[in-house]
Enzyme design. Structure first.
Site, PDB file in Angstrom:
ATOM      1  N   HIS A  76      23.852 -48.619  67.982  1.00  0.00           N
ATOM      2  CA  HIS A  76      25.040 -47.928  67.467  1.00  0.00           C
ATOM      3  C   HIS A  76      25.431 -46.800  68.406  1.00  0.00           C
ATOM      4  O   HIS A  76      24.582 -46.010  68.819  1.00  0.00           O
ATOM      5  CB  HIS A  76      24.755 -47.327  66.084  1.00  0.00           C
ATOM      6  CG  HIS A  76      24.734 -48.344  64.995  1.00  0.00           C
ATOM      7  ND1 HIS A  76      24.736 -48.013  63.661  1.00  0.00           N
ATOM      8  CD2 HIS A  76      24.719 -49.696  65.041  1.00  0.00           C
ATOM      9  CE1 HIS A  76      24.726 -49.120  62.934  1.00  0.00           C
ATOM     10  NE2 HIS A  76      24.701 -50.146  63.740  1.00  0.00           N
ATOM     11  N   TYR A 206      28.339 -41.289  56.716  1.00  0.00           N
ATOM     12  CA  TYR A 206      27.815 -40.118  55.998  1.00  0.00           C
ATOM     13  C   TYR A 206      28.982 -39.524  55.216  1.00  0.00           C
ATOM     14  O   TYR A 206      29.950 -39.045  55.813  1.00  0.00           O
ATOM     15  CB  TYR A 206      27.306 -39.060  56.982  1.00  0.00           C
ATOM     16  CG  TYR A 206      25.990 -39.396  57.646  1.00  0.00           C
ATOM     17  CD1 TYR A 206      25.927 -40.253  58.738  1.00  0.00           C
ATOM     18  CD2 TYR A 206      24.802 -38.826  57.193  1.00  0.00           C
ATOM     19  CE1 TYR A 206      24.721 -40.548  59.354  1.00  0.00           C
ATOM     20  CE2 TYR A 206      23.589 -39.119  57.802  1.00  0.00           C
ATOM     21  CZ  TYR A 206      23.556 -39.974  58.878  1.00  0.00           C
ATOM     22  OH  TYR A 206      22.361 -40.264  59.479  1.00  0.00           O
ATOM     23  N   PRO A 297      15.591 -36.685  55.214  1.00  0.00           N
ATOM     24  CA  PRO A 297      15.956 -37.833  56.046  1.00  0.00           C
ATOM     25  C   PRO A 297      17.392 -37.832  56.568  1.00  0.00           C
ATOM     26  O   PRO A 297      17.761 -38.709  57.345  1.00  0.00           O
ATOM     27  CB  PRO A 297      15.715 -39.032  55.114  1.00  0.00           C
ATOM     28  CG  PRO A 297      15.765 -38.479  53.742  1.00  0.00           C
ATOM     29  CD  PRO A 297      15.326 -37.061  53.819  1.00  0.00           C
ATOM     30  N   LYS A 301      15.087 -38.020  61.551  1.00  0.00           N
ATOM     31  CA  LYS A 301      14.198 -37.513  62.602  1.00  0.00           C
ATOM     32  C   LYS A 301      12.709 -37.789  62.373  1.00  0.00           C
ATOM     33  O   LYS A 301      11.922 -37.717  63.332  1.00  0.00           O
ATOM     34  CB  LYS A 301      14.379 -35.990  62.747  1.00  0.00           C
ATOM     35  CG  LYS A 301      15.705 -35.592  63.332  1.00  0.00           C
ATOM     36  CD  LYS A 301      15.837 -36.066  64.768  1.00  0.00           C
ATOM     37  CE  LYS A 301      17.210 -35.820  65.338  1.00  0.00           C
ATOM     38  NZ  LYS A 301      17.603 -36.804  66.332  1.00  0.00           N
ATOM     39  N   TYR A 389      21.539 -35.731  67.293  1.00  0.00           N
ATOM     40  CA  TYR A 389      21.329 -36.993  66.574  1.00  0.00           C
ATOM     41  C   TYR A 389      20.670 -38.034  67.481  1.00  0.00           C
ATOM     42  O   TYR A 389      19.751 -38.744  67.085  1.00  0.00           O
ATOM     43  CB  TYR A 389      22.673 -37.504  66.061  1.00  0.00           C
ATOM     44  CG  TYR A 389      22.585 -38.544  64.958  1.00  0.00           C
ATOM     45  CD1 TYR A 389      22.707 -38.156  63.619  1.00  0.00           C
ATOM     46  CD2 TYR A 389      22.407 -39.881  65.240  1.00  0.00           C
ATOM     47  CE1 TYR A 389      22.646 -39.099  62.601  1.00  0.00           C
ATOM     48  CE2 TYR A 389      22.344 -40.826  64.228  1.00  0.00           C
ATOM     49  CZ  TYR A 389      22.467 -40.430  62.916  1.00  0.00           C
ATOM     50  OH  TYR A 389      22.412 -41.361  61.910  1.00  0.00           O
TER      51      TYR A 389
HETATM   52  C1  FAD Z   1      13.045 -42.664  52.101  1.00  0.00           C
HETATM   53  C2  FAD Z   1      12.712 -42.252  53.512  1.00  0.00           C
HETATM   54  C3  FAD Z   1      13.656 -42.474  54.509  1.00  0.00           C
HETATM   55  C4  FAD Z   1      13.373 -42.090  55.821  1.00  0.00           C
HETATM   56  N1  FAD Z   1      14.319 -42.319  56.785  1.00  0.00           N
HETATM   57  C5  FAD Z   1      14.042 -41.969  58.064  1.00  0.00           C
HETATM   58  C6  FAD Z   1      14.960 -42.283  59.137  1.00  0.00           C
HETATM   59  O1  FAD Z   1      16.023 -42.856  58.936  1.00  0.00           O
HETATM   60  N2  FAD Z   1      14.616 -41.937  60.399  1.00  0.00           N
HETATM   61  C7  FAD Z   1      13.417 -41.305  60.675  1.00  0.00           C
HETATM   62  O2  FAD Z   1      13.150 -41.016  61.845  1.00  0.00           O
HETATM   63  N3  FAD Z   1      12.519 -41.008  59.686  1.00  0.00           N
HETATM   64  C8  FAD Z   1      12.794 -41.339  58.399  1.00  0.00           C
HETATM   65  N4  FAD Z   1      11.866 -41.093  57.411  1.00  0.00           N
HETATM   66  C9  FAD Z   1      10.588 -40.453  57.748  1.00  0.00           C
HETATM   67  C10 FAD Z   1       9.576 -41.429  58.346  1.00  0.00           C
HETATM   68  O3  FAD Z   1       9.444 -42.566  57.535  1.00  0.00           O
HETATM   69  C11 FAD Z   1       8.219 -40.714  58.481  1.00  0.00           C
HETATM   70  O4  FAD Z   1       8.435 -39.527  59.200  1.00  0.00           O
HETATM   71  C12 FAD Z   1       7.179 -41.569  59.201  1.00  0.00           C
HETATM   72  O5  FAD Z   1       6.695 -42.560  58.320  1.00  0.00           O
HETATM   73  C13 FAD Z   1       6.015 -40.730  59.691  1.00  0.00           C
HETATM   74  O6  FAD Z   1       5.014 -41.563  60.236  1.00  0.00           O
HETATM   75  P1  FAD Z   1       3.493 -41.123  60.166  1.00  0.00           P
HETATM   76  O7  FAD Z   1       2.740 -42.200  60.838  1.00  0.00           O
HETATM   77  O8  FAD Z   1       3.356 -39.735  60.634  1.00  0.00           O
HETATM   78  O9  FAD Z   1       3.140 -41.065  58.609  1.00  0.00           O
HETATM   79  P2  FAD Z   1       3.109 -42.234  57.540  1.00  0.00           P
HETATM   80  O10 FAD Z   1       4.104 -43.280  57.838  1.00  0.00           O
HETATM   81  O11 FAD Z   1       3.169 -41.551  56.210  1.00  0.00           O
HETATM   82  O12 FAD Z   1       1.667 -42.867  57.740  1.00  0.00           O
HETATM   83  C14 FAD Z   1       0.480 -42.232  57.318  1.00  0.00           C
HETATM   84  C15 FAD Z   1      -0.558 -43.280  56.980  1.00  0.00           C
HETATM   85  O13 FAD Z   1      -1.786 -42.648  56.643  1.00  0.00           O
HETATM   86  C16 FAD Z   1      -2.342 -43.312  55.537  1.00  0.00           C
HETATM   87  N5  FAD Z   1      -3.299 -42.405  54.874  1.00  0.00           N
HETATM   88  C17 FAD Z   1      -3.009 -41.334  54.096  1.00  0.00           C
HETATM   89  N6  FAD Z   1      -4.133 -40.739  53.681  1.00  0.00           N
HETATM   90  C18 FAD Z   1      -5.166 -41.447  54.211  1.00  0.00           C
HETATM   91  C19 FAD Z   1      -6.590 -41.328  54.117  1.00  0.00           C
HETATM   92  N7  FAD Z   1      -7.157 -40.343  53.401  1.00  0.00           N
HETATM   93  N8  FAD Z   1      -7.357 -42.214  54.782  1.00  0.00           N
HETATM   94  C20 FAD Z   1      -6.773 -43.222  55.512  1.00  0.00           C
HETATM   95  N9  FAD Z   1      -5.440 -43.380  55.624  1.00  0.00           N
HETATM   96  C21 FAD Z   1      -4.638 -42.502  54.982  1.00  0.00           C
HETATM   97  C22 FAD Z   1      -1.147 -43.707  54.692  1.00  0.00           C
HETATM   98  O14 FAD Z   1      -1.425 -44.748  53.786  1.00  0.00           O
HETATM   99  C23 FAD Z   1      -0.153 -44.117  55.767  1.00  0.00           C
HETATM  100  O15 FAD Z   1      -0.226 -45.481  56.080  1.00  0.00           O
HETATM  101  C24 FAD Z   1      12.119 -41.470  56.115  1.00  0.00           C
HETATM  102  C25 FAD Z   1      11.173 -41.256  55.098  1.00  0.00           C
HETATM  103  C26 FAD Z   1      11.462 -41.637  53.812  1.00  0.00           C
HETATM  104  C27 FAD Z   1      10.412 -41.394  52.739  1.00  0.00           C
END
Ligand code: FAD
Length: 441
Positions: A76, A206, A297, A301, A389
């Protein structure tokens, strides 16, 4: 009985941060173990982010994870901003000198990463329980968990990466008093749906509407993703499918445009919060991604920040564990937090500009509209939005010199081959300082 083992980096969490860190470390010949308390199927199906900055896309390509994203992702070059019944287009390519974003769902990135790690023979332990990290004041921190068959494990590591998301255990395992938190709550949530219907738009819409914000995004040419602002404590039961579509039509509608409807396959309400924990490191325990920070969200980011953190961390751990150099590890938290705070401000700004605060008075509503009019009428203001963005800080993945490469090293996103330790040491980019003190690329 406890099973004892040894690895270089213990990684808690098989989300995008943990999986990509494991992949990047392997490219540099560093072993890791990933533990995850959910099943593989759950991790691969968890609906979350879907929008990738240009730098994230370039990084994934550079490290061999771009094939399916390039085939299936949707590029996009802008977004639509809608308010007071009118829709305006912001052309990112024109405003930023060619930058863009890509729609490619987090579920697909996680699938690609799990497949790549398992194909490389990596150790990912799904469905673990009772995760603990210990010996954090030593150079040999320990990861403990119970595997899905009930066996207790103790893994001695050179470093541990807490990639366990906002509700994980690693942040709380830091010494008491070390972490400072800065946070902001918002008096509304997002009701998000996934619908099996072709998107009704070519780029994201948006919409700031007097009855609340709405966003039309997408996952594929056949699947739409839509969001509605709802009260912070809203009950999903109050939103049958018909009501959701009616409200989306109401808040997104402009003359001559129709919203296509289809079966809703998922719906959920997510709270909105800004949260930054610092520092992101204690000795050899490093936090990355949502474990350290979350953003609302609206700015898309969160996933991009998680990927940026582990790109910096992989370089820092390589330097620490292969060369015994601690400088990048020492700089890790500050290097990440500068990007995190830029994204935190941008996400807060987009959120505040586009949502209807139930406590706001006419003065604040008028300021919001004035800001929106400014963004769509001033090239400078539109460029600020577009630049943030599409990704304000460049993300680089430097190749290692030939002589020190591990398995499967690729060239950097700029196409340059590894050119010695100095090049690897530049993996955590620092923005240049202009004379006015404003960071510039
Ligand atoms: C509705 C929604 C929409 C979003 N939209 C966007 C978007 O458009 N663009 C964007 O950039 N970001 C977006 N985000 C944010 C993005 O999804 C997160 O920032 C991203 O998932 C972060 O990745 P992570 O690996 O840090 O954490 P997570 O994806 O949360 O992964 C953490 C992992 O650790 C595991 N875990 C937790 N505790 C333990 C434990 N004690 N032992 C072992 N494993 C454990 C969990 O099960 C999980 O699998 C959105 C989030 C939501 C909720």
């Amino acid at each position: 009985m406890t099973v004892s083992s040894r690895t270089q980096v213990g990684i808690v969490g098989a989300g995008p941060a943990g999986l990509l860190l494991s992949h990047l470390l392997a490219l540099r010949g560093i072993d890791s173990v990933v533990i995850e308390n959910r099943s593989r199927a759950y991790c691969e199906a968890r609906q979350r982010a879907g929008l990738l900055e240009a730098g994230t896309v370039e990084l994934l390509r550079a490290v061999g994870l771009g094939a399916r994203m390039d085939a299936e992702g949707l590029e996009h070059g802008g977004i639509y901003l809608q308010f007071e019944g009118e829709r305006h287009h912001l052309d990112f390519r024109d405003l930023t000198g060619g930058r863009w974003v890509t729609i490619y769902a987090q579920t697909e990135i996680v699938k690609d990463l799990i497949r790549a790690r398992l194909a490389a023979g990596a150790a990912i332990e799904f469905e673990v329980s009772d995760t603990e990290v210990g010996e954090l004041d030593s150079d040999r921190p320990v990861l403990r968990f119970t595997d899905s068959a009930g066996a207790r494990h103790e893994v001695t590591c050179d470093a541990i990466a807490g990639c366990d998301g906002f509700h994980g255990i690693c942040r709380d395992s830091m010494p008491p008093g070390l972490i400072e938190v800065a946070e902001r709550g918002y008096p509304y949530s997002w009701l998000g749906i996934l619908a099996t219907v072709a998107p009704s738009t070519d780029e994201l819409i948006y919409s700031r509407h007097v009855d609340g914000f709405a966003l039309h995004t997408m996952r594929t040419p056949q699947v739409s993703r839509l969001y509605l602002q709802v009260p912070a404590d809203e009950d999903i039961e109050r939103w049958p499918d018909d009501r959701i579509w009616a409200e989306l039509r109401h808040r997104l509608g402009v003359p001559g445009w129709d919203l296509k409807e289809g079966p809703i396959t998922e719906k959920a309400i997510s709270p909105m919060r800004s949260f930054v924990a610092s520092p992101m490191r204690h000795r050899r325990l490093f936090l990355a991604g949502d474990a350290a920070h979350i953003v609302p969200p609206t700015g898309a980011k969160g996933l991009n920040l998680a990927i940026a953190d582990v790109t910096v961390l992989a370089a820092a751990l390589t330097s620490l564990l292969r060369e015994g150099q601690a400088a990048q590890a020492d700089a890790y938290s500050d290097a990440c937090l500068s990007r995190v705070w830029r994204a935190t401000h941008f996400s807060w700004w987009m959120t505040s500009m586009l949502h209807v605060d139930p406590h706001a008075d006419r003065f604040e509503a008028a300021l919001q509209l004035s800001q929106l009019r400014y963004v769509v009428s001033s090239r400078a203001a539109a460029t600020t939005l577009a630049e943030n963005y599409t990704g304000y800080f460049p993300l680089t993945w430097a190749s290692l010199p030939e002589s020190t490469r591990g398995r499967g090293i690729t060239r950097g996103p700029d196409g340059a081959a590894g050119a010695g330790p100095g090049r690897a040491a530049r993996t955590a980019p620092r923005p240049l300082r202009s004379r006015s003190g404003i960071a510039a690329r």
